[in-house]
Write a protein that holds these residues in place. Structure first.
Motif: not given
Length: 104
Positions: A60-76, A89-92
Motif C-alpha cells: 500500500d502506497e500510503s502505508q509505505w510513505r509512513k515508513s519515512s516518519e519512523t524514528l528508525v528510518c530517520q536514524e538510518w 533531512d538526510n533522506s536519500p
C-alpha cells in the motif's frame, strides 16, 4: 502488489562501506520495512556510475510513505548520509523510475 524502482547515488569510494552497512542492517530497520509493507527489496550497484538501482514491492502506497516518519528510518538516513547523496533531512536523493514492461 505495487512494484517500485528508483535510483540513488553513492559518493566516490563508498561502495564497500555502503555494502558493509547493508550486510549488517539493523534488525529494527528490517522489522520496520516489513511492517510498512515492503517485500522483495533489492538494491544493485553500477560501479561505472556509482548508481544504485533499488527495487521493492509494497502492499500500500500510503502505508509505505509512513515508513519515512519512523524514528528508525530517520536514524538510518542519518547513518547513511556520509556515503550517499541525501537531501537536507538526510533522506536519500532518489529518482523514481516508471515501469514500462512487466512479465508475470
Amino acid at each position: 502488489m505495487i512494484r517500485k524502482a528508483f535510483l540513488m547515488k553513492l559518493f566516490d569510494n563508498c561502495y564497500e562501506e555502503y555494502k558493509k552497512r547493508h550486510d549488517e542492517i539493523w534488525p529494527e530497520m528490517v522489522k520496520m520495512l516489513k511492517e510498512h509493507g515492503a517485500c522483495n527489496y533489492s538494491i544493485h550497484f553500477d560501479p561505472n556510475t556509482n548508481s544504485l538501482f533499488a527495487y521493492l514491492e509494497i502492499e500500500d502506497e500510503s502505508q509505505w510513505r509512513k515508513s519515512s516518519e519512523t524514528l528508525v528510518c530517520q536514524e538510518w538516513w542519518a547513518y547513511m548520509k556520509e556515503v550517499m547523496e541525501t537531501h537536507s533531512d538526510n533522506s536519500p536523493v532518489t529518482v523514481n523510475l516508471q515501469e514500462v514492461f512487466f512479465l508475470k
